[in-house]
Scaffold this motif. Structure first.
Motif, mmCIF file in Angstrom:
data_model
loop_
_atom_site.group_PDB
_atom_site.id
_atom_site.type_symbol
_atom_site.label_atom_id
_atom_site.label_comp_id
_atom_site.label_asym_id
_atom_site.label_seq_id
_atom_site.Cartn_x
_atom_site.Cartn_y
_atom_site.Cartn_z
ATOM 1 N N GLY A 1 46.930 54.781 -61.245
ATOM 2 C CA GLY A 1 46.088 55.520 -62.185
ATOM 3 C C GLY A 1 45.827 54.698 -63.440
ATOM 4 O O GLY A 1 46.295 53.581 -63.590
ATOM 5 N N GLY A 2 45.044 55.251 -64.348
ATOM 6 C CA GLY A 2 44.762 54.570 -65.594
ATOM 7 C C GLY A 2 43.335 54.071 -65.658
ATOM 8 O O GLY A 2 42.485 54.442 -64.862
ATOM 9 N N SER A 3 43.066 53.204 -66.661
ATOM 10 C CA SER A 3 41.705 52.718 -66.860
ATOM 11 C C SER A 3 41.656 51.205 -66.699
ATOM 12 O O SER A 3 41.349 50.701 -65.630
ATOM 13 C CB SER A 3 41.186 53.161 -68.224
ATOM 14 O OG SER A 3 42.098 52.802 -69.249
ATOM 15 N N ALA A 4 41.979 50.433 -67.753
ATOM 16 C CA ALA A 4 41.912 48.976 -67.659
ATOM 17 C C ALA A 4 42.932 48.457 -66.657
ATOM 18 O O ALA A 4 44.034 48.995 -66.528
ATOM 19 C CB ALA A 4 42.159 48.358 -69.030
ATOM 20 N N SER A 5 42.549 47.398 -65.952
ATOM 21 C CA SER A 5 43.437 46.860 -64.927
ATOM 22 C C SER A 5 43.052 45.424 -64.621
ATOM 23 O O SER A 5 41.869 45.107 -64.475
ATOM 24 C CB SER A 5 43.332 47.711 -63.658
ATOM 25 O OG SER A 5 44.032 47.125 -62.587
ATOM 26 N N HIS A 6 44.048 44.536 -64.542
ATOM 27 C CA HIS A 6 43.831 43.155 -64.118
ATOM 28 C C HIS A 6 44.880 42.766 -63.095
ATOM 29 O O HIS A 6 46.057 43.101 -63.238
ATOM 30 C CB HIS A 6 43.908 42.187 -65.303
ATOM 31 C CG HIS A 6 42.712 42.228 -66.194
ATOM 32 N ND1 HIS A 6 42.575 43.144 -67.216
ATOM 33 C CD2 HIS A 6 41.588 41.465 -66.204
ATOM 34 C CE1 HIS A 6 41.421 42.948 -67.827
ATOM 35 N NE2 HIS A 6 40.793 41.938 -67.239
ATOM 36 N N GLU A 7 44.432 42.072 -62.054
ATOM 37 C CA GLU A 7 45.335 41.480 -61.079
ATOM 38 C C GLU A 7 45.495 39.998 -61.378
ATOM 39 O O GLU A 7 44.567 39.345 -61.851
ATOM 40 C CB GLU A 7 44.772 41.627 -59.661
ATOM 41 C CG GLU A 7 44.779 43.028 -59.117
ATOM 42 C CD GLU A 7 44.076 43.112 -57.768
ATOM 43 O OE1 GLU A 7 44.122 44.194 -57.183
ATOM 44 O OE2 GLU A 7 43.476 42.113 -57.328
ATOM 45 N N PHE A 8 46.659 39.476 -61.051
ATOM 46 C CA PHE A 8 46.884 38.038 -61.093
ATOM 47 C C PHE A 8 47.001 37.564 -59.652
ATOM 48 O O PHE A 8 47.902 37.981 -58.913
ATOM 49 C CB PHE A 8 48.137 37.719 -61.907
ATOM 50 C CG PHE A 8 47.932 37.959 -63.380
ATOM 51 C CD1 PHE A 8 47.624 36.908 -64.224
ATOM 52 C CD2 PHE A 8 48.008 39.248 -63.906
ATOM 53 C CE1 PHE A 8 47.408 37.127 -65.579
ATOM 54 C CE2 PHE A 8 47.793 39.473 -65.258
ATOM 55 C CZ PHE A 8 47.486 38.411 -66.093
ATOM 56 N N ILE B 1 46.067 35.951 -53.363
ATOM 57 C CA ILE B 1 47.210 36.803 -53.047
ATOM 58 C C ILE B 1 47.652 37.463 -54.341
ATOM 59 O O ILE B 1 48.035 36.775 -55.304
ATOM 60 C CB ILE B 1 48.368 35.980 -52.454
ATOM 61 C CG1 ILE B 1 47.922 35.279 -51.163
ATOM 62 C CG2 ILE B 1 49.582 36.876 -52.195
ATOM 63 C CD1 ILE B 1 48.884 34.195 -50.708
ATOM 64 N N GLU B 2 47.621 38.778 -54.384
ATOM 65 C CA GLU B 2 48.020 39.486 -55.597
ATOM 66 C C GLU B 2 49.527 39.366 -55.806
ATOM 67 O O GLU B 2 50.313 39.755 -54.949
ATOM 68 C CB GLU B 2 47.633 40.959 -55.521
ATOM 69 C CG GLU B 2 47.983 41.733 -56.776
ATOM 70 C CD GLU B 2 47.850 43.242 -56.611
ATOM 71 O OE1 GLU B 2 48.417 43.966 -57.457
ATOM 72 O OE2 GLU B 2 47.210 43.680 -55.640
ATOM 73 N N VAL B 3 49.920 38.836 -56.955
ATOM 74 C CA VAL B 3 51.342 38.702 -57.283
ATOM 75 C C VAL B 3 51.707 39.431 -58.567
ATOM 76 O O VAL B 3 52.895 39.597 -58.878
ATOM 77 C CB VAL B 3 51.757 37.221 -57.386
ATOM 78 C CG1 VAL B 3 51.681 36.544 -56.024
ATOM 79 C CG2 VAL B 3 50.902 36.482 -58.410
ATOM 80 N N GLY B 4 50.711 39.861 -59.332
ATOM 81 C CA GLY B 4 50.972 40.597 -60.561
ATOM 82 C C GLY B 4 49.827 41.537 -60.863
ATOM 83 O O GLY B 4 48.691 41.310 -60.436
#
Length: 596
Positions: free
Chosen positions: A203-210, A433-436
């Protein structure tokens, strides 16, 4: 450390179920051993790398002002009922009962527990901001665990949670974590991208994957080489490829298209570009008149003996994308009314369209459906679509004239060459590959769980929260997917199980070799180098093969023949670069190799 006192257990063959490079190499190198589907023992070599990853994460989290604690693996269901995720999370949530028949879960994440801590411990704005984190075992009951540690059921994750008094300060905490994550993955020696992402079940609004860049990555990343734009393909905005809809120029004609059930088949049969066809996807949303799950507070472990109300008829939707495009399910699920959709059954399709799949279209449906067109489709004219009759399609279909104007939305995946949403060039696609993952949660959990603090004006307010995760054990697999060759793993130095291995063939038989190897080993230890001395009585070829497989960054061979010339061999694993150096210069040569 000497190999005779360590545990090395390399294998020549990978298990049959090892589908990707990291799974094969981690098993062959003796880093993991499978216990059950998606559950592994981390052997000594694997654990050494995990501990180095954890140390970097702790160092940067502490540097950024986060505070470590340790929350439980097993959590009471009551907290999850409060947040609303007890019912929402799905079958990945492992639910268990204790001897008193109370409900618990094995945590996949810890938003509920940490919010409970905050509402009991943080009472005043004077105690804010706070950022708690822990490194702990998680469990998600994946339907199909695969790819070794990349998609396991039990894994280790660093999850952190920030608490702030207002949105501005919460976004400052978010930025601090974003910067800390960049520092973490940079220190690990990994090539990565930070990309805008979907918030998913958290859930939530802002989001970034590493994302660690790797050709074998499960995720597709859209980025602009000419700007800073980057986003997971699930979130990347797809601009319309047709700027303006032109007036109709062709009549609507029903044409036979025998056995042409795909857009590609229709385009070939009619001799037209695939870009003139429109693809139909039918979705359904089940609606229930029973509102007890969401409309009333529920208490875990208290049975509800009332019979369920029967389900009402599903609402059927028709989504249209251009024939050469693909539906983006994440985007579709964000359309008002399509939350929780599923793909319609064939019986539902026939009931609403009067035709089996393959010949569906928006003109002349048997029953009303809700219609959504992708931005590009909404600007098309004279397009080809199914006629809702087997072996027939319409040509010359036009909005307004032949069918009503649709709801228009971005519902497709971007493709290589699409215009970048920031207007600064064209998009490129690469695998990752998502790690964070970092999320700005806002008050999603604090409101649901009544987690309040007293602000400077004396008013009680919910915390503004952020959530920050790193897949500790997944990083092992991601690093290997990015750093390997035909011989085995090629670890980045900061997370390698050992930095240097000293290999002295004939160690037990030659006093000269043993003395030189021991002296170099002791020098490296004194320098603070993480070194292993391979004192096993093995053939040189077997020893070399083991260390090329395991991937220690620098191998130093101390052999009787080279010692006669006053030299040792220094090999850099990445690129297999070899150099013969004088014994007296071995230490600076090793330092230089490690620095490179």
């Amino acid at each position: 450390m000497k190999a005779s006192r360590f545990h090395l257990s390399t294998q020549k063959e990978a298990p049959a179920d090892a589908e990707i490079v990291s799974h094969r190499l981690m098993t062959r190198a003796g880093m993991i051993r499978k216990v059950a589907g998606g559950i592994y023992t981390y052997m000594p070599l694997g654990l050494r790398s995990i501990r180095k990853i954890e140390a970097i994460v702790r160092d940067e989290m502490n540097r950024a002002g986060a505070i470590e604690l340790l929350m439980p693996v097993v959590q009471p269901a009551e907290l999850w009922v409060e947040s609303g995720r007890w019912d929402k999370y799905g079958p990945e949530l492992l639910r268990v009962k204790d001897r008193h028949q109370r409900d618990f879960i094995v945590q996949p994440t810890s938003e509920e527990v940490v919010t409970d801590i905050a509402r009991n411990e943080l009472r005043s704005y004077r105690q804010l901001p706070k950022n708690f984190y822990h490194i702990q075992t998680k469990f998600r009951d994946e339907r199909r665990p695969r790819f070794g540690v990349m998609r396991g059921r039990e894994f280790t994750m660093k999850d952190g949670y920030s608490f702030d008094r207002d949105r501005e300060s919460a976004l400052a905490s978010y930025r601090a974590m974003f910067d800390a994550y960049r520092a973490i993955f940079t220190r690990m020696g990994l090539r990565f991208r930070a990309v805008a992402a979907d918030t998913g079940a958290i859930g939530g609004s802002a989001s970034h994957e590493f994302q660690v860049i790797a050709d074998t990555g499960e995720d597709a990343i859209a980025y602009c080489p000419d700007s800073d734009y980057a986003a997971n393909i699930e979130l990347a905005e797809a601009l319309p490829l047709i700027g303006k809809r032109e007036a109709p120029s062709a009549p609507l004609v029903k044409v036979p298209t025998p056995s042409a059930a795909r857009c590609e088949d229709v385009a070939e049969l009619l001799g037209i570009p695939l870009e003139r066809t429109v693809k139909s996807i039918v979705l359904a949303v089940d609606e229930r008149s029973d509102t007890r799950i969401h409309g009333e507070a529920r208490v875990a472990s208290v049975p509800d003996d009332r019979p369920p109300f029967p389900p009402s008829a599903p609402q059927v939707w028709l989504l249209l994308v251009r024939g050469d495009h693909e539906l983006n399910e994440v985007k579709a699920g964000k359309i008002d009314g399509l939350e929780g959709f599923r793909f319609a059954t064939e019986a539902e399709i026939v009931e609403h369209f009067g035709s089996p799949p393959g010949y569906l279209g928006p003109i002349g449906t048997r029953k009303p459906v809700r219609l959504v067109a992708d931005r590009t489709v909404a600007n098309m004219r004279d397009f080809i679509c199914g006629a809702n009759e087997a072996d027939f399609h319409y040509t010359g279909a036009n909005w307004g004239r032949d069918l009503p104007e649709p709801l228009v939305a971005d519902i497709r995946n971007v493709r290589e060459g699409d215009p970048s949403p920031d207007g600064k060039g064209a998009l490129a696609i690469q695998r990752g590959i998502e790690v964070g993952h970092v999320f700005f949660l806002g008050t999603r959990y604090s409101k649901a769980m009544n987690a309040l603090f007293v602000d400077v004006d004396g008013q009680s307010k919910p915390f503004e929260m952020g959530c920050y995760g790193i897949g500790i054990t997944r990083l092992l697999g991601a690093a290997i997917e990015q750093n390997h060759d035909e011989r085995g793993i090629a670890w980045p130095r900061p997370i390698a199980p050992f930095e240097v291995v000293v290999v002295p063939p004939g160690y037990a038989r030659s006093d000269v070799v043993r003395a030189a190897a021991d002296a170099l080993y002791e020098q490296l230890l004194a320098e603070g180098v993480d070194v292993l001395l391979d004192d096993r009585d093995e053939r040189p070829g077997a020893m070399f093969a083991d260390w090329e497989l395991i991937g220690v960054p620098v191998r130093v061979t101390v052999g009787e023949r080279s010692l006669k010339d006053g030299k040792v061999e220094v090999l850099v694993r990445r690129g297999m670069r070899v150099e013969q150096v004088p014994v007296g210069d071995a230490l600076p040569a090793i330092r230089q190799a490690l620095a490179g």
